[in-house]
Every structure is written in structure tokens, then in C-alpha cells.
Design an enzyme around this catalytic site. Structure first.
Site, PDB file in Angstrom:
ATOM      1  N   HIS A  34       0.741  -7.924  11.352  1.00 31.58           N
ATOM      2  CA  HIS A  34      -0.502  -7.252  10.914  1.00 31.58           C
ATOM      3  C   HIS A  34      -1.740  -7.836  11.594  1.00 31.58           C
ATOM      4  O   HIS A  34      -2.247  -7.272  12.540  1.00 31.58           O
ATOM      5  CB  HIS A  34      -0.659  -7.252   9.395  1.00 31.58           C
ATOM      6  CG  HIS A  34       0.373  -6.448   8.699  1.00 31.58           C
ATOM      7  ND1 HIS A  34       0.537  -5.098   8.918  1.00 31.58           N
ATOM      8  CD2 HIS A  34       1.338  -6.806   7.802  1.00 31.58           C
ATOM      9  CE1 HIS A  34       1.544  -4.654   8.182  1.00 31.58           C
ATOM     10  NE2 HIS A  34       2.056  -5.662   7.513  1.00 31.58           N
ATOM     11  N   LYS A  87       7.799   2.602  -4.491  1.00 35.85           N
ATOM     12  CA  LYS A  87       8.385   3.600  -3.589  1.00 35.85           C
ATOM     13  C   LYS A  87       9.769   3.174  -3.077  1.00 35.85           C
ATOM     14  O   LYS A  87      10.477   3.963  -2.457  1.00 35.85           O
ATOM     15  CB  LYS A  87       7.458   3.849  -2.392  1.00 35.85           C
ATOM     16  CG  LYS A  87       6.128   4.520  -2.758  1.00 35.85           C
ATOM     17  CD  LYS A  87       6.326   5.939  -3.224  1.00 35.85           C
ATOM     18  CE  LYS A  87       5.009   6.615  -3.555  1.00 35.85           C
ATOM     19  NZ  LYS A  87       5.206   7.984  -4.054  1.00 35.85           N
TER      20      LYS A  87
END
Length: 766
Positions: free
Chosen positions: A607, A391
Site C-alpha cells: 500500500h 465480505k
């Protein structure tokens, strides 16, 4: 006295601990059934049979303890110690009167150490009135005395190990936790926990001035076993007598890591941590129920400040995706309309214009839409990191990525710099939003650093609302397979040797010296779910001998990055230069052992989703207040549905979490991606204004903003823990919330200090 790395030998490692650590690694390496692997670290909540068996075992232990005279004495001793601790943790308004003279770490609950007075000192801040939740008689959290002692001492040891690595690298370690771990009332210097970040230039100063570099030292640098050593001169190099800095020791690190690995699989410790975490979550729910209106009243009476005008930092964002998809599309169309005949590339000696680039791709930029640009992550990227990486190529064309999203190309990264500056201007216009974009250094060549510094200065990319972090992708295997590197040691040398040279001889590397003023940390990035067949141990080949095309494991990368950052930070501190934090991606996917490596080596992580799977690690991250930058929208597209994200749970328990965007180009729709992240979190989890402002305050604390900036944005005493370090006029976080967080942390730490104190009392009575 010079700082040195305290060394241990493998012979110091208990055989049982070694076997447990090897068992953990072996299970993870074999990639056995994931549920089976996770059962090593978790408590059987979802398994009725496992729960029943665990309760039966605890009951049998309790019955056996009741018959023991020795245990009865210890229980009595614990009750006495606990009652003393609780009496110190229940401050009254009368206790807290007086001038603000007490140390912040000694309030509201002073750690009990032999010889310490039982009377708390005067309050160093105005103690807020609110309804407290206290549990009396809770001396071992519903488990046996033996299990409690074992768990508390093991957790305290783990925190001491973390503190050792943090202090050696000039990473942060909470002063309150350090005070509880200290012996005989040792004081903890306040400045120890403050990293050195370069303050922003004054309005009248030139941020690109190259004339203030300190003099050269002429030291020599050589790599040994993957770590760079500094020598004063050629004679010292020949004698192998390095400059007096702390140099890491692999054997010591393996011993320390084995202790943590064994701890996270220990049954009594898992049970203890699981119960304490459940208690923390329940306690916050009660606090919210009792004090939510009082907190809201505090915020309403705070003039000029609300959620919109408190400072927020995007603590985890990649520069190549720092703009949203519409911004990128608009920029591509603008460049094509204004400079279609500009030469933008060269192929096989032939110069190529922008128009020719698009002609070769058979497309007209006028017809492009955000959908055809295809840079947004969707359902098809879930658990497909390979598809997610694609992407980054607009319209699937790597030519456009090289042209628009790279710092090294025919244009010298001009288009990318212009886009980054547009994003920076939007941040400056917002005034209250800051960002820490990641720029890549791959380690293919030592010239990468000078090229990146030149890009930064030539295109004048500096912004007062941005601080830069260098990310190192874990892709040695790709470079080795293409014969770009002879071994892993060469990659480490290419990454760190230019930094040592710029630190030792800044006059010879003025551009890099200037750029490093605005760099605040390092990140380690890649797909964590990639499996490695190698177990990192003292028998692992050193980086100069790692010549295979196999990628080193995650823990191997982290240790050698930490080791070189630690030496570099000590050298830079000696020179009065800014230091760097190690802030890796960790716990997004893959093995729990990644979080163990980060617990030892990282200042903070990005995260941290897998902490949910290990109660021991989650509790340790809470006690050590390790910052975690969480990105729920990013996780939602890659690894974990939004509703299952543990951010809300972590926030309630008191972990040090912040919100970040990760990749606005892939995951966000609006111009203000960070506000979009806050807005969605607030709506989905019904977060209060105080919750949002607490997360925003955490983000500023976690960030690489300088001491002066943090004082301006959070208050003069921001580095002090608890309500004394909170200025509600700047943060809009209620003092009640800060007092609750601080007193709760002190209460949890007192369980550990009580266990250590009990051992001292037992030794004295014997």
C-alpha cells in the site's frame, strides 16, 4: 567474524531528538485534528499564509547567509564539489568505451570519496543515446547552505540506519545507495543484497519429497523479552550464553526510531525533500517529452517481447480471496451438484451433509447469483473496514466461509485447496503471471504450523507459479479477551517457536521443513486505522508482561516480528536454508509512524499511500528503493478514490512500485485479476507500454521468486542496478528508461555524499 547487532544507549540520544520524537507520538496518540497532526510531516502547499511565512523565513536566512564570510567559503566549496559530481554524472560515448569490467555501482557516477579518482571507468554496458536533463549550479536545491547540509547529513544517517537493519535480517538494500554511503571507497559485496529463496524443483523432481531434510542439531530455544534465543546445549542455556547470532536490542531500536521520527518533522529537511521530489517528478515529465519516441522505438525493435509476455507477479494477494466472485459461485454450485450428501461438518457430535448446511441457511445454491453471494466490496465499504471483513462470508454466512475458505475444518481444507489449485492452473496456463498468496497463522496455538504444512502436502497445493507468504493478523486483543492466550509473548512463541524447531531439527519436523521451502516471507495484517493509546518505547512492557486485553500498537508488532525473523534468518542462513522477508501491510491508513517502523524493519511494504503525506519519508523510500506493492482498485473501495491514488506520481518520481490485486474476490470482475489491474491503471493514467513493463519488472524484483527464476525472467545480471541489470529481450523495458532511472538516483545520492565530503574537507582545512 560473527555478525552482531550494534548496540546504542538512550544516553546516546540527543535530548532535542528525544523531545521531537515524543512530540510526534503524543500528537498521534491524542488523535488531534488530523490536519494539525499532518502539518508535522507535510509542507504547507495548500495554505497560502503558511507558504508565505515559509518563504519569508527562507528569505531571511538567505540574507543572513550573504553577510557571512564563513558561508561564502562553504558555498564556494560546495560549488566546486558539485561541479566535480556533475562532471562524473555526464558520461560521453568516449568515456564509456572499453571492456565491461567496471563495477555496476561505480557507474555512471562514482561516489566522490577522499582519494578517489575523478575519471570514470569504462562502461559496464552499452550506454544508450538519449537526451539528458542536467541542471548546473544546483548545489543546494534553492535552500540555504546550512539547511542543505543539515538535511543531507540527516538523510544519510537515516539511510545508514536502514542499511544496518536490512543487512542484519538479510533483507535487500540497493548496492548503489550503499556505495554512496560507504566510507573510503569500501566495497559492498554483491551477494549481501540477495535473499536466499529455495529454487523450484526440477520437472523430474517430486515437490513433496520429505527425504532431503538436513540432520538435527539439537539446539535449545528459549524466549527472552519477546525474542527467541538459541543455545548450543543445556550447559550454555544455564550459563545464558546463546549461540553466536545477532540478537536485537530494544533500546537501540528506540534510539534509531527516535532519530527517524525527529527527522520527518524537521522543517529544513521537509523543505529539502519536498523540493527534490517535485524536481524528480518534473524531471521525469521532461524525460518523457524528450525521449518517449526513442523508448518506444527501442521496444518496437525488440523481437518476440511485448507487455503480454513479460513476467508479472501479483506481489500482494490474500489466498482466501484469490479467486473472483464468479469462480467462487461456480465452485459452490459444482460441489452441491456433485456431492450434496457428503458429510462436510460436525456439530455437537452430529455429522452434517452439504445439503443440510444449505437447508439450515434456507437457500438453494441453484438460485445463488454473484449479487446474492455478496462478497464484492462496493460504496458501502468505503472507510468501513468492519463491513469489508464481513465480505469474506459468502451470503453473509460464516458457515460457508469455514467450509470453502479455510484450511482447518472437517474436510481438512479440501474445498479451499481445490479452489486455490484451480487458480494456480489458470496462472500456469497464462505462463507469464505469478502470484504470492497470503495464508494466515494466528498464533493461538503452536499446532497451526503443522496443520498448515499438512494441508499443503496432503492436498498437493504446490504450483510453480505461486510462492507463499504467511500473514499474521494483529488480533491479540480478541484472543486475550477470549482467554485463549495468557500474554502477547505466548502469541509470538506460537508463531515463531515451531519455525526454530523445524530449522534446528528438520528430521523431526519434515512436513514443516518442506512447506517452508515454498514460503518466502511474513506479512502483518489488520485495519491500520484502528487507534492505539500506547506509545511504544523502551518503557513498554515486554511481550511476556503484556497481559492486558488492549492490543499492542502497530510499531510494537513490527519490532517483535522483525526481531524474531532476523534471528531465524541468521540461523537458517547458517544452515544453508532459505530465508524470509518481512513484507507488512503499511501506510494504507492510520498514523505516519507506521511507515517509520516499516522503514527500519521491513524489506518491502504493501500500500504505502500515506507516503504522500510525508515528503521526508517518501524521499527516504525513494533513496533506499524500498519496494511498494500498490493496489489502487482495493484502495478505491476502502480508503482512497482511484483518481487520487499516488501510484502514478510515485512511478514518475522513481519509487520502486508494483501493481497487485489484494483481494480479487472483493475488487475484480475478470478471470485475470492482475491484468485487470494493469489495464485500468493504463487507461486511467495513460501509462505507456514502457511504464507497464517497468512496473512488471519491479514486481518480479520485489517477489520471492528464486535467484534462478529471476535470472531466467529478467536476465543473467538482474541483480545489478541500472541498464547493466536490464535485459530488454526479457523485460521489454527500454535501456533509455533504465539509464534515466539509474543516473537520476545517482544524482540524488550525490547530494548526500557531497554534503558528507564537504564536512571532511572542512575538518581537513581546520
Amino acid at each position: 567474524m560473527p555478525r552482531q547487532f550494534p548496540k546504542l544507549n538512550m544516553s546516546d540520544l540527543d535530548e532535542h531528538v528525544r523531545l521531537l520524537a515524543e512530540k510526534v507520538f503524543a500528537k498521534v496518540l491524542r488523535e488531534e485534528d488530523s490536519k494539525d497532526v499532518m502539518s508535522l510531516f507535510t509542507v504547507p502547499e495548500d495554505c497560502p499564509i503558511g507558504q508565505k511565512e515559509a518563504k519569508e523565513r527562507e528569505l531571511q536566512k538567505e540574507l543572513a547567509e550573504q553577510k557571512s564570510v564563513e558561508t561564502a567559503k562553504r558555498k564556494k566549496s560546495f560549488k566546486m564539489i558539485r561541479s566535480q559530481s556533475l562532471s562524473l554524472q555526464m558520461p560521453t560515448q568516449q568515456d564509456w568505451k572499453g571492456p565491461p569490467t567496471a563495477s555496476p555501482a561505480m557507474s555512471p557516477a562514482t561516489p566522490l570519496v577522499p582519494g578517489a579518482t575523478s575519471k570514470p571507468g569504462p562502461a559496464p554496458y552499452a550506454m544508450p543515446e538519449y537526451q539528458r536533463v542536467t541542471i548546473s549550479g544546483d548545489y543546494c536545491a534553492g535552500i540555504t547552505v546550512e539547511d542543505y547540509e543539515q538535511a543531507a547529513k540527516s538523510l544519510a544517517k537515516a539511510l545508514m540506519i536502514r542499511e544496518k537493519y536490512a543487512r542484519l535480517a538479510y533483507h535487500r538494500f540497493p548496492r548503489t545507495t550503499a556505495q554512496y554511503l560507504a566510507h573510503q571507497g569500501e566495497s559492498v559485496p554483491l551477494e549481501e543484497g540477495l535473499p536466499d529463496f529455495h529454487p523450484p524443483p526440477l520437472p523430474q523432481e517430486d515437490p513433496y519429497c520429505l527425504d532431503d531434510a538436513p540432520p538435527n542439531l539439537g539446539y535449545l530455544v528459549r524466549m527472552h523479552g519477546g525474542v527467541l534465543f538459541v543455545y548450543d546445549n543445556q550447559t550454555m542455556l544455564e550459563r545464558q550464553e546463546p549461540h553466536s547470532l545477532p540478537y536485537p536490542d530494544l533500546e537501540t531500536y528506540i534510539v534509531d526510531m527516535s532519530h527517524i521520527l525527529a527527522l520527518i518533522t524537521d522543517g529544513p529537511t521537509k523543505t529539502y525533500c519536498h523540493r527534490r521530489l517535485n524536481f524528480l517528478e518534473s524531471k521525469f515529465s521532461l524525460h518523457e517529452m524528450l525521449n518517449e519516441m526513442s523508448e518506444f522505438k527501442e521496444l518496437k525493435s525488440n523481437p518476440h517481447r511485448d507487455f503480454y509476455n513479460v513476467r508479472k507477479v501479483d506481489t500482494h494477494i490474500h489466498a482466501a480471496a484469490c479467486m473472483n466472485q464468479k469462480h467462487l459461485l461456480r465452485f459452490i454450485k459444482h460441489t452441491y451438484q456433485t456431492e450434496p450428501d457428503r458429510t462436510v461438518a460436525e456439530k455437537l457430535g452430529r455429522k452434517i451433509t452439504l445439503r443440510q448446511v444449505f437447508d439450515s441457511l434456507h437457500m438453494d445454491p441453484y438460485d445463488l447469483t454473484v449479487d446474492s453471494l455478496d462478497v464484492h466490496a462496493g460504496r458501502q465499504t468505503f472507510h468501513r473496514f468492519d463491513k469489508f471483513n464481513s465480505k469474506y462470508n459468502p451470503v453473509g454466512a460464516s458457515e460457508l466461509r469455514d467450509l470453502y475458505l479455510k484450511t482447518e475444518n472437517y474436510l481438512g481444507g479440501e474445498y479451499f485447496a481445490r479452489m486455490v489449485k484451480e487458480v494456480a492452473r489458470e496462472l500456469e496456463d497464462s505462463k507469464y503471471q505469478y502470484s504470492e498468496p497470503r495464508l494466515s497463522i494466528y498464533g493461538r496455538s503452536p499446532k497451526e504450523w503443522s496443520s498448515l504444512a499438512r494441508w499443503f502436502i496432503q492436498h498437493k497445493v504446490y504450483s510453480p507459479n505461486m510462492r507463499w507468504i504467511i500473514q499474521v493478523p494483529r488480533i491479540y486483543d480478541i484472543f486475550r479477551s477470549k482467554k485463549l492466550l495468557p500474554n502477547f509473548g505466548k502469541m509470538l512463541e506460537n508463531i515463531f517457536l515451531p519455525l526454530f524447531k523445524a530449522t534446528i531439527n528438520p528430521q523431526d519436523h519434515r512436513e514443516l521443513h518442506l512447506f517452508l521451502k515454498y514460503v518466502t516471507g511474513f506479512d502483518s495484517v489488520d485495519d491500520e486505522s484502528k487507534h492505539s493509546d500506547h506509545m511504544f518505547s523502551d518503557k513498554s512492557p515486554s511481550p511476556d508482561l503484556w497481559t492486558s486485553e488492549q492490543n499492542p500498537p502497530y510499531s510494537y508488532y513490527l519490532y517483535y516480528m522483525y526481531a524474531n525473523i532476523m534471528v531465524l534468518n541468521n540461523l537458517r542462513r547458517e544452515r544453508g536454508l532459505s530465508t524470509f522477508l518481512f513484507r507488512p501491510h503499511c501506510g494504507e491508513a492510520g498514523s505516519i509512524t507506521h511507515l517509520v517502523s516499516a522503514f527500519l524493519t521491513a524489506d518491502n511494504i504493501s500500500h504505502g499511500l500515506l507516503l504522500k503525506k510525508s515528503p521526508v519519508l517518501q524521499y527516504l523510500y525513494y533513496l533506499a528503493q524500498i519496494p511498494i506493492a500498490m493496489s489502487p482498485l482495493s484502495n478505491n473501495s476502502l480508503f482512497l478514490e482511484y483518481s487520487k491514488n499516488p501510484l502514478r506520481e510515485f512511478l514518475h518520481k522513481g519509487l520502486h512500485v508494483s501493481l497487485s490485486t489484494d483481494d480479487p474476490m472483493q475488487f475484480h470482475y475478470t478471470k485475470e485479476a492482475l491484468m485487470e489491474e494493469y489495464a485500468i491503471a493504463a487507461q486511467v493514467w495513460k501509462l505507456s507500454t514502457c511504464d507497464l513493463c517497468e512496473i512488471a519488472r519491479n514486481s518480479v524484483l520485489q517477489s520471492g521468486l528464486s535467484h534462478q527464476e529471476k535470472q531466467k525472467f529478467l536476465g543473467q545480471n538482474y541483480y545489478k542496478e541500472g541498464p547493466e541489470g536490464n535485459d530488454i529481450r526479457k523485460t521489454n523495458v527500454a535501456q533509455i528508461r533504465m539509464a534515466f532511472r539509474y543516473e537520476t538516483l545517482c544524482n540524488e545520492l550525490s547530494f548526500l555524499s557531497d554534503a558528507m565530503k564537504s564536512e571532511e574537507i572542512t575538518a581537513l582545512t581546520k
